[in-house]
Design an enzyme around this catalytic site. Structure first.
Site, PDB file in Angstrom:
ATOM      1  N   ASN A   1       2.297  -4.864  -3.397  1.00 49.71           N
ATOM      2  CA  ASN A   1       0.910  -5.244  -3.129  1.00 49.71           C
ATOM      3  C   ASN A   1       0.083  -4.002  -2.806  1.00 49.71           C
ATOM      4  O   ASN A   1       0.550  -3.120  -2.070  1.00 49.71           O
ATOM      5  CB  ASN A   1       0.913  -6.193  -1.908  1.00 49.71           C
ATOM      6  CG  ASN A   1      -0.409  -6.876  -1.651  1.00 49.71           C
ATOM      7  OD1 ASN A   1      -1.010  -7.421  -2.561  1.00 49.71           O
ATOM      8  ND2 ASN A   1      -0.868  -6.845  -0.404  1.00 49.71           N
TER       9      ASN A   1
ATOM     10  N   GLU B   1       0.819  -1.228   0.000  1.00 54.31           N
ATOM     11  CA  GLU B   1       0.000   0.000   0.000  1.00 54.31           C
ATOM     12  C   GLU B   1       0.846   1.268   0.000  1.00 54.31           C
ATOM     13  O   GLU B   1       0.625   2.166   0.812  1.00 54.31           O
ATOM     14  CB  GLU B   1      -0.982  -0.035   1.178  1.00 54.31           C
ATOM     15  CG  GLU B   1      -1.894  -1.255   1.109  1.00 54.31           C
ATOM     16  CD  GLU B   1      -2.778  -1.456   2.329  1.00 54.31           C
ATOM     17  OE1 GLU B   1      -2.753  -0.604   3.231  1.00 54.31           O
ATOM     18  OE2 GLU B   1      -3.491  -2.473   2.378  1.00 54.31           O
TER      19      GLU B   1
ATOM     20  N   GLU C   1      -5.786 -10.728  -1.704  1.00 57.92           N
ATOM     21  CA  GLU C   1      -6.602 -10.569  -0.493  1.00 57.92           C
ATOM     22  C   GLU C   1      -8.088 -10.528  -0.843  1.00 57.92           C
ATOM     23  O   GLU C   1      -8.850  -9.730  -0.292  1.00 57.92           O
ATOM     24  CB  GLU C   1      -6.207  -9.280   0.242  1.00 57.92           C
ATOM     25  CG  GLU C   1      -4.737  -9.217   0.607  1.00 57.92           C
ATOM     26  CD  GLU C   1      -4.354  -7.986   1.426  1.00 57.92           C
ATOM     27  OE1 GLU C   1      -5.259  -7.297   1.947  1.00 57.92           O
ATOM     28  OE2 GLU C   1      -3.148  -7.712   1.540  1.00 57.92           O
TER      29      GLU C   1
ATOM     30  N   HIS D   1     -10.099  -6.193  -2.519  1.00 59.59           N
ATOM     31  CA  HIS D   1     -11.159  -6.049  -1.515  1.00 59.59           C
ATOM     32  C   HIS D   1     -12.316  -5.360  -2.235  1.00 59.59           C
ATOM     33  O   HIS D   1     -12.343  -4.135  -2.360  1.00 59.59           O
ATOM     34  CB  HIS D   1     -10.675  -5.214  -0.331  1.00 59.59           C
ATOM     35  CG  HIS D   1      -9.603  -5.893   0.458  1.00 59.59           C
ATOM     36  ND1 HIS D   1      -9.833  -7.059   1.159  1.00 59.59           N
ATOM     37  CD2 HIS D   1      -8.299  -5.595   0.650  1.00 59.59           C
ATOM     38  CE1 HIS D   1      -8.707  -7.447   1.758  1.00 59.59           C
ATOM     39  NE2 HIS D   1      -7.761  -6.581   1.457  1.00 59.59           N
TER      40      HIS D   1
ATOM     41  N   ASP E   1     -11.847 -10.473  -1.169  1.00 57.48           N
ATOM     42  CA  ASP E   1     -13.138 -10.598  -0.499  1.00 57.48           C
ATOM     43  C   ASP E   1     -14.120  -9.674  -1.203  1.00 57.48           C
ATOM     44  O   ASP E   1     -13.721  -8.730  -1.876  1.00 57.48           O
ATOM     45  CB  ASP E   1     -13.073 -10.338   1.025  1.00 57.48           C
ATOM     46  CG  ASP E   1     -12.353  -9.070   1.418  1.00 57.48           C
ATOM     47  OD1 ASP E   1     -12.419  -8.071   0.672  1.00 57.48           O
ATOM     48  OD2 ASP E   1     -11.714  -9.053   2.494  1.00 57.48           O
TER      49      ASP E   1
HETATM   50  O1  G3I Z   1      -3.635  -8.760  18.432  1.00 60.87           O
HETATM   51  C1  G3I Z   1      -4.500  -7.821  19.068  1.00 60.87           C
HETATM   52  C2  G3I Z   1      -5.088  -8.419  20.279  1.00 60.87           C
HETATM   53  O2  G3I Z   1      -4.061  -8.673  21.214  1.00 60.87           O
HETATM   54  C3  G3I Z   1      -6.126  -7.442  20.856  1.00 60.87           C
HETATM   55  O3  G3I Z   1      -6.756  -8.021  21.950  1.00 60.87           O
HETATM   56  C4  G3I Z   1      -7.163  -7.101  19.813  1.00 60.87           C
HETATM   57  C5  G3I Z   1      -8.186  -6.086  20.285  1.00 60.87           C
HETATM   58  O4  G3I Z   1      -8.564  -5.184  19.253  1.00 60.87           O
HETATM   59  O5  G3I Z   1      -6.514  -6.572  18.700  1.00 60.87           O
HETATM   60  C6  G3I Z   1      -5.615  -7.475  18.108  1.00 60.87           C
HETATM   61  O6  G3I Z   1      -5.030  -6.903  16.987  1.00 60.87           O
HETATM   62  C7  G3I Z   1      -5.872  -6.764  15.862  1.00 60.87           C
HETATM   63  C8  G3I Z   1      -5.284  -7.585  14.735  1.00 60.87           C
HETATM   64  O7  G3I Z   1      -6.009  -7.356  13.555  1.00 60.87           O
HETATM   65  C9  G3I Z   1      -5.285  -9.068  15.028  1.00 60.87           C
HETATM   66  O8  G3I Z   1      -6.579  -9.519  15.208  1.00 60.87           O
HETATM   67  C10 G3I Z   1      -5.920  -5.318  15.502  1.00 60.87           C
HETATM   68  O9  G3I Z   1      -6.604  -4.589  16.491  1.00 60.87           O
HETATM   69  C11 G3I Z   1      -6.609  -5.134  14.180  1.00 60.87           C
HETATM   70  O10 G3I Z   1      -6.457  -3.795  13.752  1.00 60.87           O
HETATM   71  C12 G3I Z   1      -5.966  -6.037  13.139  1.00 60.87           C
HETATM   72  O11 G3I Z   1      -6.676  -5.863  11.938  1.00 60.87           O
HETATM   73  C13 G3I Z   1      -6.035  -6.354  10.786  1.00 60.87           C
HETATM   74  C14 G3I Z   1      -5.756  -5.210   9.825  1.00 60.87           C
HETATM   75  O12 G3I Z   1      -5.166  -5.715   8.625  1.00 60.87           O
HETATM   76  C15 G3I Z   1      -4.821  -4.186  10.425  1.00 60.87           C
HETATM   77  O13 G3I Z   1      -4.799  -3.062   9.658  1.00 60.87           O
HETATM   78  C16 G3I Z   1      -6.946  -7.365  10.125  1.00 60.87           C
HETATM   79  O14 G3I Z   1      -7.081  -8.500  10.953  1.00 60.87           O
HETATM   80  C17 G3I Z   1      -6.376  -7.787   8.766  1.00 60.87           C
HETATM   81  O15 G3I Z   1      -7.319  -8.537   8.072  1.00 60.87           O
HETATM   82  C18 G3I Z   1      -6.051  -6.547   7.938  1.00 60.87           C
HETATM   83  O16 G3I Z   1      -5.464  -6.983   6.745  1.00 60.87           O
HETATM   84  C19 G3I Z   1      -5.153  -5.964   5.806  1.00 60.87           C
HETATM   85  C20 G3I Z   1      -3.898  -6.416   5.065  1.00 60.87           C
HETATM   86  O17 G3I Z   1      -2.869  -6.683   5.975  1.00 60.87           O
HETATM   87  C21 G3I Z   1      -3.459  -5.363   4.048  1.00 60.87           C
HETATM   88  N1  G3I Z   1      -4.542  -5.025   3.160  1.00 60.87           N
HETATM   89  C22 G3I Z   1      -5.786  -4.651   3.787  1.00 60.87           C
HETATM   90  C23 G3I Z   1      -6.248  -5.735   4.766  1.00 60.87           C
HETATM   91  C24 G3I Z   1      -7.568  -5.364   5.385  1.00 60.87           C
HETATM   92  O18 G3I Z   1      -7.462  -4.218   6.164  1.00 60.87           O
END
Ligand code: G3I
Length: 473
Positions: free
Chosen positions: A204, A162, A267, A239, A269
């Site tokens: 990516n 990104e 990715e 996405h 969806d």
């Molecule tokens: O690990 C912590 C956990 O300890 C805590 O209790 C919990 C409470 O909110 O948060 C957890 O972290 C989260 C993490 O996912 C793991 O679940 C983060 O808050 C959350 O922001 C994070 O979101 C991820 C996101 O990227 C971050 O920007 C999504 O799962 C993931 O699907 C998403 O993936 C991205 C790709 O990497 C790049 N392209 C876009 C895509 C969608 O946003």
């Protein structure tokens, strides 16, 4: 990269060897019987079908684990390989979650697409506040450490993620750019190339699936990196929003392939405004089918990864409230219509082929009755009509073993094909005569394949569904 690919493909036992020259790859392909899993179908055409996974779910949930192992031949860590997970503080590396995913992939003969070294999100604040020299050192150390750890076990990496903004194709105004200047991208790729010369290196991004200002910028960056031989591929996150597969997606991927690069849907969806009704789930299936077909028909598309297993696992509802249901499996692990559509797009043989099910109760959206025929049968269905056009899905089913097929029909009205995929021939007139593409003509008895097209039509007229004659060729 070769190690894991050879390991996975070695398990295609008893395969009938067919030269897949049309795909531009020299792989063994199994056409002896119809494939009934995504993984089997993808293996048979030499593609990755991947899923983004969570290490905790893999560990704790047997059903999740079983489906990930049996239906997918490639894994991406949804979060576990990101910087905040692997190096939360300077020099303190934590690999337990990433390791468990790579171990799982190895146990199950799956490839791994690594995600990601350099991103403006999920990078700890200690990195973000460094000066240019220290930030460069931190980046180089990080990439070296992570890439070296997984050398020979991770097949490809999203080296940068990104880096282009949504603002008319400008570079993203991230802490990386502000501190290190645009050269940070080259530094990342040079470092990754040196650290693991055998891994494929990808750039990516999202919203670059069609031809637009953002993908134009990625194209220019890719040209520069490719000319230095430090880029192998472009990842299109995809996405997507229901009904909005970009019409230029195929042409867009092709222009990157024409640069000598691989492409990959990284990715995927497709989100729906909740609650999703059956017509929307069918539209989603058609959209998935279209995206996967684009990859299936491009020899240099390495594969498609869906961004999560079940709808309940998806990041979408949290980020776009009121939308969701974007994946192939429902919350109870049941397969959605999109699953069958992806299976069909990969050349597999799903039951209840969604492309032959009426898409909506909209009177303009209909399906032709299955015609009779000895060698093969073909059906058309309108997947999304609009005032002056429509998208159609078609299924060809072999009633006997085929080495090619031909379909013909005549439009009763103003309908004319404007562009088509996975079919060749004389397509644009009132009388349509189509034939298989080089890669989808060989079908075992009982196996089906799909093609699709868009039409133009008189404003407001109904998109008709003519009966198709199918003959072996
Ligand atoms: O690990 C912590 C956990 O300890 C805590 O209790 C919990 C409470 O909110 O948060 C957890 O972290 C989260 C993490 O996912 C793991 O679940 C983060 O808050 C959350 O922001 C994070 O979101 C991820 C996101 O990227 C971050 O920007 C999504 O799962 C993931 O699907 C998403 O993936 C991205 C790709 O990497 C790049 N392209 C876009 C895509 C969608 O946003």
């Amino acid at each position: 990269m070769l190690l894991t690919r050879q390991r996975r493909r070695a398990v295609i036992a008893g395969a009938v060897t067919v030269a897949t020259a049309a795909l531009g790859i020299g792989l063994s392909t199994q056409f002896a019987s119809a494939q009934t899993t995504l993984r089997g179908a993808a293996d048979a055409i030499g593609k990755d079908i991947g899923v983004a996974v969570d290490a905790n779910r893999l560990q704790s949930n047997a059903q999740y684990r079983d489906i990930v192992a049996s239906e997918f031949n490639s894994l991406t860590a949804e979060n576990a390989m990101k910087w905040d997970a692997t190096e939360p503080s300077d020099g303190n590396y934590t690999f337990s979650q990433a390791d468990s995913i790579v171990d799982f992939a190895e146990d199950n003969n799956q490839t791994v697409h690594g995600h990601t070294f350099v991103w403006h999100q999920q990078t700890p604040s200690w990195v973000q506040s460094l000066n240019a020299t220290s930030m460069r050192t931190a980046m180089v150390d990080h990439i070296n450490t992570v890439a070296n750890r997984y050398e020979g076990r991770v097949d490809s990496w999203d080296v940068v993620n990104e880096v282009v903004s949504d603002n008319n194709g400008a570079m993203r105004d991230s802490f990386w750019l502000r501190t290190m200047g645009e050269g940070y991208i080259t530094t990342a790729f040079q470092t990754a190339r040196a650290a693991d010369p055998n891994a494929d290196l990808y750039i990516n991004d999202y919203s670059i699936d069609g031809i637009n200002a953002k993908s134009d910028t990625v194209y220019r960056i890719a040209q520069g990196l490719k000319s230095q031989n430090i880029l192998d591929g472009v990842g299109f996150q995809a996405h997507l929003i229901l009904g909005q597969v970009p019409s230029t997606m195929e042409a867009n991927l092709q222009r990157f392939v024409d640069l000598g690069l691989k492409v990959r849907i990284t990715e995927l969806d497709i989100r729906i405004n909740l609650p999703a009704d059956s017509a929307e789930l069918q539209q989603q299936a058609n959209d998935y089918q279209r995206v996967v077909e684009i990859c299936a028909e491009l020899a240099d598309c390495s594969g498609v990864t869906v961004w999560g297993l079940r709808d309940a696992d998806s990041w979408v509802p949290g980020t776009f409230p009121g939308t969701g249901a974007p994946l192939l499996y429902a919350d109870d692990y049941s397969k959605k219509p999109a699953y069958t559509a992806v299976l069909n797009a990969l050349g597999g043989d799903g039951t209840g082929n969604p492309t032959t099910t009426p898409a909506t109760s909209d009177p303009a959206t209909t399906t032709s009755p299955p015609p009779t025929g000895s060698g093969c049968t073909a059906t058309l269905s309108v997947s999304s009509p609009w005032n002056t056009g429509a998208t159609y899905s078609a299924t060809v089913k072999a009633n006997q073993a085929l080495s090619g097929w031909k379909v013909t029909w005549t439009w009763p009205g103003s309908e004319r094909i404007s562009n088509a995929w996975s079919v060749t021939g004389t397509l644009t007139g009132a009388s349509v005569s189509g034939a298989n593409a080089p890669y989808n003509g060989t079908l075992a008895a009982g196996q089906s394949t799909t093609f699709g097209f868009n039409i133009t039509k008189a404003d407001g007229s109904t998109a008709s569904v003519p009966t198709v004659t199918c003959t072996p060729a």
